[in-house]
Design an enzyme around this catalytic site. Sequence first.
Site, PDB file in Angstrom:
ATOM      1  N   LYS A 164      50.841  20.566 -22.648  1.00 25.19           N
ATOM      2  CA  LYS A 164      52.125  20.173 -22.542  1.00 25.19           C
ATOM      3  C   LYS A 164      53.080  21.159 -21.763  1.00 25.19           C
ATOM      4  O   LYS A 164      54.327  20.668 -21.298  1.00 25.19           O
ATOM      5  CB  LYS A 164      52.650  20.537 -24.053  1.00 25.19           C
ATOM      6  CG  LYS A 164      52.220  19.419 -25.116  1.00 25.19           C
ATOM      7  CD  LYS A 164      52.732  19.428 -26.423  1.00 25.19           C
ATOM      8  CE  LYS A 164      52.378  18.373 -27.245  1.00 25.19           C
ATOM      9  NZ  LYS A 164      50.978  18.169 -27.626  1.00 25.19           N
TER      10      LYS A 164
HETATM   11  C1  LIG Z   1      50.325  17.193 -27.976  1.00 26.40           C
HETATM   12  C2  LIG Z   1      48.793  17.002 -27.925  1.00 26.40           C
HETATM   13  C3  LIG Z   1      47.882  16.081 -28.028  1.00 26.40           C
HETATM   14  C4  LIG Z   1      48.611  14.512 -28.180  1.00 26.40           C
HETATM   15  O1  LIG Z   1      49.367  14.329 -27.023  1.00 26.40           O
HETATM   16  P1  LIG Z   1      50.353  13.009 -27.497  1.00 26.40           P
HETATM   17  O2  LIG Z   1      51.382  13.169 -26.013  1.00 26.40           O
HETATM   18  O3  LIG Z   1      51.306  13.420 -28.356  1.00 26.40           O
HETATM   19  O4  LIG Z   1      49.714  11.850 -27.695  1.00 26.40           O
HETATM   20  C5  LIG Z   1      46.770  16.055 -27.495  1.00 26.40           C
HETATM   21  N1  LIG Z   1      45.929  17.363 -27.607  1.00 26.40           N
HETATM   22  C6  LIG Z   1      46.485  18.527 -27.524  1.00 26.40           C
HETATM   23  C7  LIG Z   1      46.056  19.920 -27.282  1.00 26.40           C
HETATM   24  C8  LIG Z   1      48.049  18.532 -27.707  1.00 26.40           C
HETATM   25  O5  LIG Z   1      48.886  19.472 -27.577  1.00 26.40           O
END
Ligand SMILES: *Cc1c(COP(=O)(O)O)cnc(C)c1O
Length: 502
Positions: A119
């Site tokens: 993220k």
């Molecule tokens: C947020 C997250 C996901 C999922 O991502 P999305 O965009 O919500 O599908 C998967 N793995 C990790 C480690 C995350 O932080």
Amino acid sequence: MGLFHSTRSREATCTAKQAIRRGIAPDGGLYVSDALGETTIDVATLASKSYFELAREVLGILLPDYTADEIAACVEEAYGGTFASEEVTPLVPLKQAPNADGVSTYVLELFGGPTSAFKDVALQMLPRLMARTGTGDNAGEKIMIVTATSGDTGKAALAGFADAPGCGITVFYPEGKVSRVQELQMTTQEGANVSVCGVRGNFDDAQSAVKRIFADTELAVRLADAGVVLSSANSINVGRLVPQVVYYFAAYAQLLRAGAIKAGDAVEFCVPTGNFGDILAGYYARRMGLPVSRLIVASDKNNVLFDFLTTGTYDRKRPFFTTTSPSMDILISSNLERMLYYAADGDCELVANLMAGLADGGSYTVPAEVLARIQDVFGCGWADEDQVAAAIRDCWDANAYVIDPHTACGYHVLEELPASPGTAARVLLSTASPYKFPRAVAGALGLFCPPSDFACMDVLAKATGTTPPAQLATLQQKPTLHTDVVDVDAMGAFVEHAALNL
Ligand SMILES: *Cc1c(COP(=O)(O)O)cnc(C)c1O
């Protein structure tokens, strides 16, 4: 040209800057642009392009009202020196493909940023984009970012927005449902404009409450009187989605440079998925000309997307499981709404009806032709808790490579599914450092796990010869600054209090 409107109505349009500033459309829909796919990127040019060049190109196309200078400045601020690798998202070959079909598998490491989860790629960018949305009539207005997190968004948003001029940030996380490391990352966050609060409930409860806070017009009026407007850092914000499109192109560029594929060869991406943001960015990349044979949705035991993609019925009325992959423990996958919009050829009325069905009755079923279009592009699979642990072990045994439980869901699904026809290489998106989840990872590898997560990090480091990211290893020395926990009903008042103290 390049205007945005809600997935649920075409009545009001706005620029990319306005869409980013507002976060969510006033009718509760997500901002989309019908210009997606009008401008494509020539894959023959990719091999020579750096991450920074690709970011400028992709953002320039998808956010057309930002000037080239603004985009260039945002890219430099977001990625200059904030990520461990110059590639920003480095691609690592696995020694052994997860299955025997002969197609090589690569891992795209997305977790080299300040909070060790993918993220960061988007949340290092969003505050820079947000800072440039102030125009004549809203200059001087303050923005309060309100975010519900399943674990990783919260910290990445805090790291991006802490002490950002003109902004505050409030993060809600489901108390007791994130890993100890994730919780400490948030509760130790410094910054004068930062509020962090636990919620008694799960992520979906918190996310739904945040959506209600955004829709609360009386609250909006009170805040406007105080010169504050609310916005979102969740992946429903186009400013989150767009930066993620870049690394699909960057992965392809790295495959070209490694000689693993030729320009034009098709690549398959497997994406650990929760809110459907990360994988939707892959769909955007495909629409922009990237040769993608298939996008594989990998879920954990909360496999609502698997059921939807195989049956066409989305049903959130099901048990919620707390797993070792908390950031994918989601039953309402918000960004799927954008996919429905594009798969339904821009039929806003259909999308509005489906979403009303989800809100009122907890489920919806898409028309057969919409499902067929989605299935044309997306594959799917899921892993239960035992399979996640086995995947962590298998990946280590076969490749001497450590993966976190989210990435392990994807690894398991790649083991299960043969490559789709015509695929030249497979790329597994790795969404978090294994050191964010040291207990689950060490446990899966059969290592002795001491009571403290930080001692688990040491055990994992010794056994695998890897090093924990410094920002995680030093967390235990930091003082806890945020201790509030509220019921779902009290979240609005918490936001109001924080906003009025900005
Ligand atoms: C947020 C997250 C996901 C999922 O991502 P999305 O965009 O919500 O599908 C998967 N793995 C990790 C480690 C995350 O932080």
